[in-house]
Design a protein around this motif. Sequence first.
Motif, PDB file in Angstrom:
ATOM      1  N   TRP A   1       5.942  28.132 -13.901  1.00 14.61           N
ATOM      2  CA  TRP A   1       5.372  27.871 -12.782  1.00 14.61           C
ATOM      3  C   TRP A   1       5.489  26.548 -12.087  1.00 14.61           C
ATOM      4  O   TRP A   1       5.768  26.244 -10.917  1.00 14.61           O
ATOM      5  N   ARG A   2       5.652  25.538 -13.105  1.00 16.11           N
ATOM      6  CA  ARG A   2       6.080  24.176 -12.627  1.00 16.11           C
ATOM      7  C   ARG A   2       7.122  23.945 -11.867  1.00 16.11           C
ATOM      8  O   ARG A   2       7.281  23.265 -10.873  1.00 16.11           O
ATOM      9  N   TYR A   3       8.238  24.500 -12.479  1.00 21.60           N
ATOM     10  CA  TYR A   3       9.755  24.524 -12.086  1.00 21.60           C
ATOM     11  C   TYR A   3       9.518  25.108 -10.658  1.00 21.60           C
ATOM     12  O   TYR A   3      10.513  24.829  -9.600  1.00 21.60           O
ATOM     13  N   ILE A   4       9.179  26.225 -10.518  1.00 25.08           N
ATOM     14  CA  ILE A   4       9.200  27.304  -9.334  1.00 25.08           C
ATOM     15  C   ILE A   4       8.446  26.254  -8.175  1.00 25.08           C
ATOM     16  O   ILE A   4       8.813  26.127  -6.984  1.00 25.08           O
ATOM     17  N   LEU A   5       7.211  25.760  -8.594  1.00 23.21           N
ATOM     18  CA  LEU A   5       6.590  25.108  -7.547  1.00 23.21           C
ATOM     19  C   LEU A   5       7.098  23.739  -7.014  1.00 23.21           C
ATOM     20  O   LEU A   5       7.461  23.347  -5.876  1.00 23.21           O
ATOM     21  N   ASP A   6       7.769  22.945  -8.139  1.00 24.85           N
ATOM     22  CA  ASP A   6       8.631  21.799  -7.694  1.00 24.85           C
ATOM     23  C   ASP A   6      10.010  22.262  -6.911  1.00 24.85           C
ATOM     24  O   ASP A   6      10.205  21.439  -5.967  1.00 24.85           O
ATOM     25  N   SER A   7      10.552  23.362  -7.249  1.00 28.84           N
ATOM     26  CA  SER A   7      11.654  23.630  -6.399  1.00 28.84           C
ATOM     27  C   SER A   7      11.302  24.082  -4.875  1.00 28.84           C
ATOM     28  O   SER A   7      11.870  23.796  -3.918  1.00 28.84           O
ATOM     29  N   PHE A   8       9.818  24.642  -4.646  1.00 26.27           N
ATOM     30  CA  PHE A   8       9.435  24.971  -3.419  1.00 26.27           C
ATOM     31  C   PHE A   8       9.130  23.567  -2.804  1.00 26.27           C
ATOM     32  O   PHE A   8       9.591  23.489  -1.488  1.00 26.27           O
ATOM     33  N   LEU A   9       8.531  22.730  -3.516  1.00 21.58           N
ATOM     34  CA  LEU A   9       8.117  21.223  -2.815  1.00 21.58           C
ATOM     35  C   LEU A   9       9.423  20.525  -2.405  1.00 21.58           C
ATOM     36  O   LEU A   9       9.051  19.777  -1.520  1.00 21.58           O
ATOM     37  N   GLU A  10      10.177  20.740  -3.190  1.00 20.43           N
ATOM     38  CA  GLU A  10      11.457  19.849  -3.021  1.00 20.43           C
ATOM     39  C   GLU A  10      11.900  20.120  -1.530  1.00 20.43           C
ATOM     40  O   GLU A  10      12.617  19.443  -0.697  1.00 20.43           O
ATOM     41  N   VAL A  11      12.054  21.482  -1.281  1.00 22.64           N
ATOM     42  CA  VAL A  11      12.526  21.815   0.109  1.00 22.64           C
ATOM     43  C   VAL A  11      11.714  21.336   1.077  1.00 22.64           C
ATOM     44  O   VAL A  11      12.065  20.872   2.199  1.00 22.64           O
ATOM     45  N   THR A  12      10.368  21.231   0.713  1.00 26.61           N
ATOM     46  CA  THR A  12       9.182  20.917   1.769  1.00 26.61           C
ATOM     47  C   THR A  12       9.567  19.328   2.243  1.00 26.61           C
ATOM     48  O   THR A  12       9.391  18.855   3.347  1.00 26.61           O
ATOM     49  N   TYR A  13       9.589  18.498   1.210  1.00 23.32           N
ATOM     50  CA  TYR A  13      10.264  17.002   1.424  1.00 23.32           C
ATOM     51  C   TYR A  13      11.376  16.645   2.254  1.00 23.32           C
ATOM     52  O   TYR A  13      11.316  16.121   2.979  1.00 23.32           O
ATOM     53  N   LYS A  14      12.495  17.923   2.266  1.00 23.82           N
ATOM     54  CA  LYS A  14      13.688  17.650   3.035  1.00 23.82           C
ATOM     55  C   LYS A  14      13.186  18.257   4.369  1.00 23.82           C
ATOM     56  O   LYS A  14      13.643  17.774   5.383  1.00 23.82           O
ATOM     57  N   GLU A  15      12.391  19.295   4.643  1.00 20.11           N
ATOM     58  CA  GLU A  15      12.212  19.909   5.835  1.00 20.11           C
ATOM     59  C   GLU A  15      10.726  20.223   5.944  1.00 20.11           C
ATOM     60  O   GLU A  15      10.216  21.046   5.911  1.00 20.11           O
ATOM     61  N   PRO A  16      10.094  18.813   6.487  1.00 18.08           N
ATOM     62  CA  PRO A  16       8.582  18.760   6.357  1.00 18.08           C
ATOM     63  C   PRO A  16       8.058  19.890   7.624  1.00 18.08           C
ATOM     64  O   PRO A  16       8.531  20.135   8.340  1.00 18.08           O
ATOM     65  N   PHE A  17       6.805  20.475   7.198  1.00 20.54           N
ATOM     66  CA  PHE A  17       6.331  21.240   8.307  1.00 20.54           C
ATOM     67  C   PHE A  17       5.883  20.414   9.422  1.00 20.54           C
ATOM     68  O   PHE A  17       5.366  19.424   9.396  1.00 20.54           O
ATOM     69  N   LYS A  18       5.629  21.140  10.548  1.00 17.68           N
ATOM     70  CA  LYS A  18       5.432  20.686  11.669  1.00 17.68           C
ATOM     71  C   LYS A  18       3.989  19.959  11.527  1.00 17.68           C
ATOM     72  O   LYS A  18       3.680  18.982  12.189  1.00 17.68           O
ATOM     73  N   HIS A  19       3.182  20.896  11.174  1.00 19.69           N
ATOM     74  CA  HIS A  19       1.748  20.671  11.130  1.00 19.69           C
ATOM     75  C   HIS A  19       0.942  20.337   9.786  1.00 19.69           C
ATOM     76  O   HIS A  19      -0.074  20.553   9.419  1.00 19.69           O
ATOM     77  N   SER A  20       1.921  19.541   8.977  1.00 17.12           N
ATOM     78  CA  SER A  20       1.526  19.049   7.844  1.00 17.12           C
ATOM     79  C   SER A  20       0.063  17.981   8.079  1.00 17.12           C
ATOM     80  O   SER A  20       0.095  17.223   8.952  1.00 17.12           O
ATOM     81  N   LEU A  21      -0.903  18.113   6.972  1.00 11.64           N
ATOM     82  CA  LEU A  21      -2.106  17.314   7.060  1.00 11.64           C
ATOM     83  C   LEU A  21      -2.109  16.154   6.277  1.00 11.64           C
ATOM     84  O   LEU A  21      -2.878  15.301   6.447  1.00 11.64           O
ATOM     85  N   TRP A  22      -1.293  16.043   5.172  1.00 10.43           N
ATOM     86  CA  TRP A  22      -1.459  15.343   4.443  1.00 10.43           C
ATOM     87  C   TRP A  22       0.080  15.440   3.394  1.00 10.43           C
ATOM     88  O   TRP A  22       0.718  16.088   3.429  1.00 10.43           O
TER      89      TRP A  22
END
Length: 489
Positions: A313-334
């Motif tokens: 789970w940790r590796y899967i979540l980190d892989s997903f969040l890694e993409v988020t750091y590179k391509e952030p959401f338009k409406h991120s709150l924090w």
Amino acid sequence: MKSQIVEFYTGKTVFVTGATGFMGKVLLEKLIRSVPDIKKIYILLRPKKGYNPELRVKQLAESPIFTFNNLNAKVKEKIEAICGDITKEGFDMSINDREKLIDEVSVVFHFAASVRMDLSLKEAVITNTKSTYELFKFCMNLKNLQSVVHLSTAYCNVEIENMEEKVYPIDVDPYKIVDMVEWMDEKCLNAITKRLLGPHPNTYTFTKRLAEIIAVDMGDKLPLIITRPSIVVPSLSEPTPGWVDNFYGPIGIFLAGGIGILKSCLLDGEAIPEVIPVDFAINSVICCGYERAKTNYLTTPTINITNRFPYTWRYILDSFLEVTYKEPFKHSLWYCEVYLTKSYFVFMIASFFFQLIPALLVDFLLIMFLQKPFLISIQKRLILSFEIVRHFTVRKWTFDNSNCIKLEEKLDKADKEIFYGIITKDADLKKYAVESYRTAKKYLVKDDGKNIELYRFRDTIFYFLNLFVKFYLLYMVLKGCYVCLSYWF
């Protein structure tokens, strides 16, 4: 070389329940695209005021899933809606529709069910167990029936840690349970629900297990096969890489973490989750329909559609969040960072300090500026969701999928290319995370992916603000400790 499975479904009429759900729509898309000469697909839809069957098929054809391979016109040509309620005897359908199904249908896919784990016993039994019984009774009238594929779940036997491909007995009679919920009032049912559920943590797994018992019981009357997918996640390849159309399951956790509203997860980070991409699951289900029609079984066969990716789970979540750091959401709150814990106590403490308190502050500011508050309600739903599913997120099971593997091994080369599964297609998790993120971002969050540099700059600011808040909280804790020590000593 021609595909034997495509040839089997060519010219046949199929009946699908639960066709408007996530897996149901993927099934429809796959059948229409891969079996272009399928005769007809009837789908059962509940009557809806102001919407005739033709209009509802038109709405279905306009769904994004049918745009990827330009199947919109094919949907209108191949799919026909049947108005009916699967929980009612005879589905409450018209005589004309009933006769059409009886005369034409060869293969049935029963997907209709509620995956909600917080339903009352009465609702869950009627939706998941009684509906299955009603369908099986109806199928006994079909003149050209060759197979009935019942969609269950790999988690319907929660007390079994090493799950085999068989139906485990239960010490209650499913038919009596169905009768009981129909005459007993809600108050009495609620009083005995916990005792009836036994080892089951919710009514969903209990009622799906009851449905399996009925499937076995009617196995001598119908060509039934039970399919048990595990946790269904976005597609690996088809209809488009990363396809998903809802926030259920892991994708909801990843998106909430990426937007910054989820900071604590009640998950065993070192556990390897049992997940299956939806295209793997649907391909296996279609193969099961073919297999049951072509093979004689003495008892109702069971197929565990499971696939252990070697990732925690940790590796899967980190892989997903890694993409988020590179391509952030338009409406991120924090700033996005998620902590995993197996402890319910630690989870609640972390949720209180890092989710509920910030949500209260933001909602207070929104009220001050005459805006509608929303974060507290979201946080309540997130915490409640983890409370509902914690039985599955902190425990470990193993699943035997020998029958599933044997089924795929029996396929010829052409079939394996079209209906690929767990042994014929590898998954690159990093690539899969990127594709799932981008697809969910576009179709679920409605984020066009523009102005990435601007959002990266915003997230950099969030990062330093996040550090400041952490150090400030640490300072307040140390100050409190100092004051207490000074008072006592």
